[in-house]
Design a protein around this motif. Structure first.
Motif, PDB file in Angstrom:
ATOM      1  N   ARG A  60      -6.429   1.552  -7.968  1.00  0.00           N
ATOM      2  CA  ARG A  60      -6.489   2.200  -6.656  1.00  0.00           C
ATOM      3  C   ARG A  60      -6.432   3.729  -6.745  1.00  0.00           C
ATOM      4  O   ARG A  60      -6.655   4.420  -5.757  1.00  0.00           O
ATOM      5  CB  ARG A  60      -5.326   1.732  -5.770  1.00  0.00           C
ATOM      6  CG  ARG A  60      -5.389   0.286  -5.380  1.00  0.00           C
ATOM      7  CD  ARG A  60      -6.400   0.089  -4.300  1.00  0.00           C
ATOM      8  NE  ARG A  60      -6.410  -1.295  -3.844  1.00  0.00           N
ATOM      9  CZ  ARG A  60      -7.005  -1.678  -2.743  1.00  0.00           C
ATOM     10  NH1 ARG A  60      -7.624  -0.817  -1.980  1.00  0.00           N
ATOM     11  NH2 ARG A  60      -6.997  -2.944  -2.397  1.00  0.00           N
TER      12      ARG A  60
ATOM     13  N   SER B 162     -10.109   9.528 -12.043  1.00  0.00           N
ATOM     14  CA  SER B 162     -10.631   8.789 -10.885  1.00  0.00           C
ATOM     15  C   SER B 162     -11.803   7.900 -11.286  1.00  0.00           C
ATOM     16  O   SER B 162     -11.902   6.749 -10.841  1.00  0.00           O
ATOM     17  CB  SER B 162     -11.059   9.757  -9.780  1.00  0.00           C
ATOM     18  OG  SER B 162      -9.946  10.466  -9.296  1.00  0.00           O
TER      19      SER B 162
ATOM     20  N   PHE C 107     -11.930   3.852 -11.127  1.00  0.00           N
ATOM     21  CA  PHE C 107     -12.999   3.121 -10.431  1.00  0.00           C
ATOM     22  C   PHE C 107     -13.601   2.058 -11.348  1.00  0.00           C
ATOM     23  O   PHE C 107     -13.836   0.920 -10.921  1.00  0.00           O
ATOM     24  CB  PHE C 107     -14.075   4.086  -9.937  1.00  0.00           C
ATOM     25  CG  PHE C 107     -15.185   3.411  -9.194  1.00  0.00           C
ATOM     26  CD1 PHE C 107     -14.990   2.953  -7.904  1.00  0.00           C
ATOM     27  CD2 PHE C 107     -16.413   3.203  -9.795  1.00  0.00           C
ATOM     28  CE1 PHE C 107     -16.002   2.311  -7.209  1.00  0.00           C
ATOM     29  CE2 PHE C 107     -17.430   2.566  -9.119  1.00  0.00           C
ATOM     30  CZ  PHE C 107     -17.235   2.121  -7.824  1.00  0.00           C
TER      31      PHE C 107
ATOM     32  N   THR D 248     -10.067  10.758  -5.241  1.00  0.00           N
ATOM     33  CA  THR D 248     -11.219  11.309  -4.529  1.00  0.00           C
ATOM     34  C   THR D 248     -10.768  12.234  -3.405  1.00  0.00           C
ATOM     35  O   THR D 248     -11.337  13.308  -3.196  1.00  0.00           O
ATOM     36  CB  THR D 248     -12.098  10.165  -3.975  1.00  0.00           C
ATOM     37  OG1 THR D 248     -12.504   9.339  -5.057  1.00  0.00           O
ATOM     38  CG2 THR D 248     -13.310  10.702  -3.252  1.00  0.00           C
TER      39      THR D 248
ATOM     40  N   TRP E   5      -8.410   5.838  -7.943  1.00  0.00           N
ATOM     41  CA  TRP E   5      -9.674   6.534  -7.675  1.00  0.00           C
ATOM     42  C   TRP E   5      -9.803   6.900  -6.197  1.00  0.00           C
ATOM     43  O   TRP E   5     -10.385   7.937  -5.876  1.00  0.00           O
ATOM     44  CB  TRP E   5     -10.874   5.716  -8.149  1.00  0.00           C
ATOM     45  CG  TRP E   5     -11.192   4.510  -7.332  1.00  0.00           C
ATOM     46  CD1 TRP E   5     -10.707   3.253  -7.508  1.00  0.00           C
ATOM     47  CD2 TRP E   5     -12.069   4.443  -6.203  1.00  0.00           C
ATOM     48  NE1 TRP E   5     -11.216   2.402  -6.563  1.00  0.00           N
ATOM     49  CE2 TRP E   5     -12.069   3.104  -5.745  1.00  0.00           C
ATOM     50  CE3 TRP E   5     -12.853   5.369  -5.535  1.00  0.00           C
ATOM     51  CZ2 TRP E   5     -12.817   2.690  -4.658  1.00  0.00           C
ATOM     52  CZ3 TRP E   5     -13.601   4.950  -4.454  1.00  0.00           C
ATOM     53  CH2 TRP E   5     -13.586   3.623  -4.027  1.00  0.00           C
ATOM     54  N   GLU E   6      -9.268   6.064  -5.322  1.00  0.00           N
ATOM     55  CA  GLU E   6      -9.366   6.352  -3.889  1.00  0.00           C
ATOM     56  C   GLU E   6      -8.564   7.599  -3.529  1.00  0.00           C
ATOM     57  O   GLU E   6      -9.043   8.484  -2.813  1.00  0.00           O
ATOM     58  CB  GLU E   6      -8.859   5.156  -3.088  1.00  0.00           C
ATOM     59  CG  GLU E   6      -9.657   3.891  -3.326  1.00  0.00           C
ATOM     60  CD  GLU E   6      -8.975   2.641  -2.799  1.00  0.00           C
ATOM     61  OE1 GLU E   6      -7.837   2.747  -2.311  1.00  0.00           O
ATOM     62  OE2 GLU E   6      -9.593   1.579  -2.870  1.00  0.00           O
TER      63      GLU E   6
ATOM     64  N   SER F  89     -11.232  -0.808 -11.628  1.00  0.00           N
ATOM     65  CA  SER F  89     -11.248  -1.562 -10.385  1.00  0.00           C
ATOM     66  C   SER F  89     -12.427  -2.515 -10.335  1.00  0.00           C
ATOM     67  O   SER F  89     -12.283  -3.706 -10.030  1.00  0.00           O
ATOM     68  CB  SER F  89     -11.283  -0.602  -9.191  1.00  0.00           C
ATOM     69  OG  SER F  89     -11.353  -1.308  -7.980  1.00  0.00           O
TER      70      SER F  89
ATOM     71  N   SER G 255       0.825  -1.209   0.000  1.00  0.00           N
ATOM     72  CA  SER G 255       0.000   0.000   0.000  1.00  0.00           C
ATOM     73  C   SER G 255       0.858   1.258   0.000  1.00  0.00           C
ATOM     74  O   SER G 255       0.489   2.274  -0.600  1.00  0.00           O
ATOM     75  CB  SER G 255      -0.958  -0.007   1.189  1.00  0.00           C
ATOM     76  OG  SER G 255      -0.240  -0.014   2.402  1.00  0.00           O
TER      77      SER G 255
END
Length: 198
Positions: free
Chosen positions: A171, A133, A137, A177, A173-174, A140, A93
Motif C-alpha cells: 500500500r 513507490s 506497486f 504517490t 505506493w498509494e 501489490s 487502513s
C-alpha cells in the motif's frame, strides 16, 4: 541574505517537524482514548469466546498501530463473514497510514542526507521515494495475483492476497504517490497557475 534565508528555512522546517510530532502524539492519544474502553469491554466484560475476542485483539492491534496485521491474520478476506462482524474492521487502513508516517520521516531523512552528500538535496529524496513507490506497486500487483514473491513476509499474515490488501509494503505506493505530488508542488508547480495559463 543567504544566511538569514537559510536560518528562516531552518526555523520553518523545525516548526513543520514539531507540528508533525505533535500531530502524531495527538493521533496516538486520541486513538488510545477512543479504543481503550472498547478493548477493555471486549476483553473483560464479554464472553471469552467468539467475535468479542477478535474485536479485543483488533483493538489492541489498533493501539499498537498494527490492526492491519491482526485483521489479515485473523480474517484474511475483507468481505468474509468473520471480518464483517468486527466493529473495528476499519482500523486496518488507519494502521497502514500510521505505519507509513512512522517510516517516512526516517526514510526521507536518510535520502536527504545522501542527497546532501552528493549535492542533490531535492532530486535524491524524490527519486528514492519514486523507486520505493514503484517497488511497492510491483509487489501489490504480484501479490494480488497470488505470486509468492517475498513469501516469508506474507505467509504468517494470510498469504499474498490478504497481505496485498492489508500490508504496508503493498500500500506504500498509494501514499508515496501523494508525497511525490506534494514534493512536486513544493518544488514550484502550481496547478492553479497551469490551469489559468492554459
Amino acid at each position: 541574505i543567504d544566511r538569514a534565508r537559510g536560518g528562516r528555512r531552518t526555523v520553518i522546517q523545525l516548526v513543520a517537524a514539531a507540528r508533525i510530532v505533535i500531530s502524531l502524539a495527538m493521533a496516538a492519544t486520541l486513538d488510545g482514548l477512543a479504543l481503550f474502553p472498547l478493548t477493555f469491554a471486549a476483553l473483560v466484560l464479554q464472553s471469552p469466546y467468539g467475535p468479542q475476542q477478535e474485536t479485543a485483539a483488533t483493538g489492541i492491534g489498533a493501539l499498537l498501530l498494527a490492526a492491519n496485521l491482526v485483521i489479515a491474520q485473523a480474517a484474511g478476506d475483507y468481505f468474509a463473514d468473520d471480518a464483517n462482524g468486527n466493529p473495528l474492521l476499519h482500523t486496518w487502513s488507519l494502521s497502514v497510514e500510521e505505519q507509513f508516517y512512522l517510516v517516512l520521516p526516517a526514510f526521507l531523512l536518510g535520502a536527504w542526507r545522501l542527497g546532501r552528500a552528493l549535492g542533490l538535496t531535492r532530486s535524491i529524496p524524490a527519486a528514492a521515494l519514486a523507486a520505493v513507490s514503484a517497488l511497492s506497486f510491483l509487489l501489490s500487483v504480484s501479490w494480488v495475483d497470488g505470486a509468492y514473491v517475498a513469501s516469508w513476509m506474507t505467509a504468517p499474515l494470510g498469504g499474498p492476497e490478504a497481505f496485498a490488501f492489508y500490508g504496508l509494503p503493498s500500500r506504500a505506493w498509494e501514499l508515496g504517490t501523494g508525497c511525490l505530488l506534494a514534493l512536486w508542488v513544493a518544488g514550484g508547480y502550481s496547478p492553479t497557475r497551469s490551469v489559468a495559463g492554459a
